[in-house]
Design a protein around this motif. Structure first.
Motif, mmCIF file in Angstrom:
data_model
loop_
_atom_site.group_PDB
_atom_site.id
_atom_site.type_symbol
_atom_site.label_atom_id
_atom_site.label_comp_id
_atom_site.label_asym_id
_atom_site.label_seq_id
_atom_site.Cartn_x
_atom_site.Cartn_y
_atom_site.Cartn_z
ATOM 1 N N TRP A 68 -8.189 -5.626 1.631
ATOM 2 C CA TRP A 68 -6.759 -5.692 2.336
ATOM 3 C C TRP A 68 -6.903 -6.473 3.563
ATOM 4 O O TRP A 68 -5.920 -7.178 4.009
ATOM 5 C CB TRP A 68 -6.162 -4.399 2.567
ATOM 6 N N PHE B 285 2.504 -7.228 6.203
ATOM 7 C CA PHE B 285 2.701 -5.791 6.134
ATOM 8 C C PHE B 285 3.876 -5.616 5.289
ATOM 9 O O PHE B 285 3.791 -4.747 4.201
ATOM 10 C CB PHE B 285 2.623 -5.151 7.291
ATOM 11 N N ASN C 10 3.260 -6.348 1.586
ATOM 12 C CA ASN C 10 1.863 -5.656 1.017
ATOM 13 C C ASN C 10 2.023 -4.146 1.080
ATOM 14 O O ASN C 10 1.234 -3.424 0.333
ATOM 15 C CB ASN C 10 0.799 -5.924 1.718
ATOM 16 N N TYR C 11 2.997 -3.787 1.683
ATOM 17 C CA TYR C 11 3.167 -2.041 1.525
ATOM 18 C C TYR C 11 4.653 -1.727 1.241
ATOM 19 O O TYR C 11 5.746 -2.716 1.434
ATOM 20 C CB TYR C 11 3.085 -1.765 3.144
ATOM 21 N N GLY D 217 3.081 3.166 -0.046
ATOM 22 C CA GLY D 217 1.994 2.669 0.310
ATOM 23 C C GLY D 217 1.733 1.311 0.033
ATOM 24 O O GLY D 217 2.468 0.542 -0.205
ATOM 25 N N MET D 218 0.235 0.770 0.132
ATOM 26 C CA MET D 218 0.135 -0.698 -0.341
ATOM 27 C C MET D 218 0.472 -0.950 -1.690
ATOM 28 O O MET D 218 0.123 0.051 -2.699
ATOM 29 C CB MET D 218 -1.361 -0.898 -0.064
ATOM 30 N N SER E 277 7.503 -4.346 -2.544
ATOM 31 C CA SER E 277 7.479 -4.056 -1.110
ATOM 32 C C SER E 277 8.589 -3.887 -0.165
ATOM 33 O O SER E 277 9.957 -4.111 -0.799
ATOM 34 C CB SER E 277 6.588 -5.168 -0.657
#
Length: 660
Positions: free
Chosen positions: A322, A516, A519-520, A524-525, A532
């Protein structure tokens, strides 16, 4: 040791700011038309151990408190922020410049006359008697200097220090007997009532001119003296004396024809002036687009090397996947994608700097005055619009040169429609990807479309007004001159540095935030970008943007990100589609392919360019609009209007284009 406070005062275009830069090395905007230096700027210099605090005051024609520039300069001088006045004058236009000099002499402070642009005087075959001139101006020192050639600088500072230490005050230049009698009576009253001593004469003259500010601060009970305004008599007597000075000191004024007059016969022609301006801007854009594209190949190679090297290094270090993605796909892709456009930005600023310093840009206001008059504005309103091709923030600040608040607000409303340099990466990217050999024309059309929208908006507002005012343009057309290499270097470096600073701060942070967001998600991720937070936000905007051919959640995310800085629209596409070097041939091919898979073609790309041209300006511009107008309501209305207009224009282009 006491620091000497020195104020640089002079008419617009007299070379005052260039002279200030020569002493301080400050990276300031030096443009060759009125109304650019609208705030005082401070710097420091040292002469033989003596420290000096230099203040560059706005260019003014007089100390009459009408415009914002005059108010700033006058307040600074009157509030004892200046010990010595350096009056910078254009030696080739003494008659106009000496009126301000006459007013400064009456302040009772040490005054040094800096005769700038003496090279132009010599080129025109003129001569100035440098011995007789100071005698006729109250005994003040007269120092010939050349701010551009950096000659006479030490002599000028020597005069400043010497006359400060001697507390030299200029001798009084008298008016006719009746005016002098009234001045004497008012001086006596001011000393008696307010204990004014140093510059009582200046206050007395202002009272005779019925200056509102001075009359309210220092009212005197002498109705027989202040029976009416004597402003016209005082002005006329000043100019009468100036004529006498010029007769005794200026020789061979008309012996050599001015080159400026010959060139202006073409560039400011009633018929050809406007086409020539558009032709000049087309050449500027051609250089920006083709020369810039030719140079950016080196940046692409460097970026590829950095990206590949960082990927290899992080892999060797065993860094988490990550973190590798954040650094390579987020930061390097986002910031690097913007840096590859640096050659285009550099060429644009270089061309604009040359045009400004040569004296051409002031002619633009004169040429455009007829068109602007039909819009209820003077030609001066076009100057902020031209500045907007560089950056909208100083362009909006330049609207201070307009006298009326209504004109300022209307100019502020339409100026963001000019394509600033931050939009250039967007145009270059989408034009190169989708329009091939017609890329330059597609991008150039954005510049003309922005001007057209600005003109139509101003026209509609003007037609809707119930009380229309007539505007008369009064503007100085400075001498043409060979652009100064140092001035241009300072200007271009300041702009490039600002671009690099933005890449290292705003765009750096935005790249991390966008990574971010992509990717989140709520759990969560995420493995899929479609899960996302960014995708959720973009999907909310899809139905709104769909009629404009922009119904992709990625476009919504990019447009929201672009409010912080327009370049971030490109950064967003780098991160959204995982392309490290989006401006390279490989990067553009990859992005074009991904967009084509979802039906995003040339028409959609053009609508994207139109939307980015017209929608909300960057955060810095929004803050400047609020600061300059002092109205949050006006700022919000401006944002709302620009959003609605951008959507309507993009929808119109897409729907008509789809039918065709």
């Amino acid at each position: 040791m006491e620091i000497i406070k020195v104020g640089f005062v002079g008419n617009p275009n007299c070379g005052k700011t260039t002279l200030f830069n020569a002493y301080t090395g400050a990276n300031l905007k030096v443009a060759n038309w009125p109304g650019v230096t609208v705030e005082k700027v401070e710097g420091e210099a040292v002469y033989k151990g003596q420290k000096l605090k230099l203040t560059d005051l706005p260019g003014i024609y007089s100390l009459t408190s009408y415009s914002i520039e005059e108010k700033v300069s006058r307040r600074c001088i009157m509030e004892n922020e200046v010990d010595v006045i350096v009056n910078v004058v254009d030696a080739s236009a003494l008659e106009r410049n000496l009126y301000l000099t006459m007013q400064l002499l009456e302040l009772g402070k040490p005054v040094i006359l800096a005769l700038n642009m003496m090279d132009i005087v010599e080129e025109r075959g003129m001569e100035i008697d440098l011995h007789r001139l100071p005698e006729l101006l109250g005994g003040i020192p007269v120092v010939p200097v050349s701010a551009r050639k950096r000659t006479g600088l030490d002599v000028l500072l020597h005069a400043v220090v010497h006359h400060y230490e001697e507390k030299h005050r200029p001798e009084i230049v008298p008016y006719k007997e009746m005016i002098e009698e009234k001045i004497l009576l008012l001086e006596q009253e001011l000393v008696k009532k307010y204990q004014i001593s140093d510059n009582a004469r200046w206050y007395a003259i202002k009272l005779l001119e019925q200056d509102e500010e001075i009359a309210s601060l220092y009212p005197v009970g002498l109705p027989e003296v202040l029976d009416r305004s004597y402003e016209k008599e005082i002005i006329n007597q000043k100019y009468d004396y100036i004529e006498e000075v010029l007769e005794d000191t200026l020789f061979y004024k008309s012996e050599k024809a001015a080159f400026t007059d010959k060139v202006d016969g073409i560039l400011t022609h009633a018929v050809w002036g406007m086409p020539i301006f558009f032709g000049v801007m087309a050449v500027v854009f051609f250089l920006t687009f083709f020369v810039g594209d030719a140079l950016k190949g080196g940046f692409e190679v460097i970026l590829d090397s950095i990206s590949g090297g960082m990927l290899h290094l992080l892999g060797k270090m065993g860094v988490a996947d990550w973190m590798v993605s954040l650094v390579v796909d987020g930061i390097i892709a986002g910031v690097g994608g913007i840096l590859t456009f640096l050659p285009n930005i550099f060429i644009l600023f270089l061309a604009l700097a040359i045009l400004e310093d040569s004296g051409y840009m002031a002619r633009v206001a004169y040429v455009m005055d007829g068109l602007m008059g039909h819009l209820g504005l003077s030609g001066k309103a076009f100057l902020p619009m031209v500045l907007g091709f560089g950056c909208t923030v100083p362009a909006i600040m330049a609207s201070r040169a307009l006298e009326k608040e209504a004109d300022r607000r209307r100019t502020i409303l339409i100026t963001p429609f000019m394509s600033c340099s931050a939009r250039l990466p967007i145009y270059v990217l989408f034009a190169d990807m989708f329009f091939g050999k017609y890329a330059m024309f597609a991008a150039l059309s954005m510049y003309f479309l922005g001007m057209a929208v600005a003109v139509i908006t101003a026209l509609v507002i003007h037609r809707a007004e119930t009380h229309r005012s007539h505007h008369t343009l009064l503007i100085e057309l400075p001498e043409y001159k060979t652009p100064n290499a140092r001035t241009i270097a300072v200007y271009v470096w300041e702009k490039v540095k600002g671009y690099l600073t933005k890449a290292g701060t705003t765009i750096f942070i935005a790249s991390i935030i966008i990574w971010f967001l992509l990717n989140y998600g709520v759990h969560g991720m995420v493995d899929e970008v479609s899960d996302s937070f960014g995708a959720m936000l973009g999907r909310w905007m899809e139905p709104i943007l769909a009629p404009a051919g922009l119904g992709m959640w990625q476009v919504g995310v990019a447009l929201i990100s672009g409010i912080s800085a327009k370049e971030i629209v490109v950064t967003s596409f780098c991160v959204l589609f995982g392309i490290n070097n989006i401006n390279s041939a490989t990067g553009m091919a990859l992005l074009t392919g991904q967009l084509a898979e979802v039906g995003f073609g040339p028409l959609n790309a053009y609508c994207m360019m139109v939307f980015c041209l017209l929608y909300v300006p960057c955060a810095a511009t929004i803050g400047t609009i609020k600061k300059e107008t002092g109205s949050m309501a006006f700022t919000l209305k401006t944002i709302g209007f620009q959003l609605a207009l951008a959507w309507l224009m993009a929808v119109l282009v897409f729907q008509v284009g789809s039918l065709l």
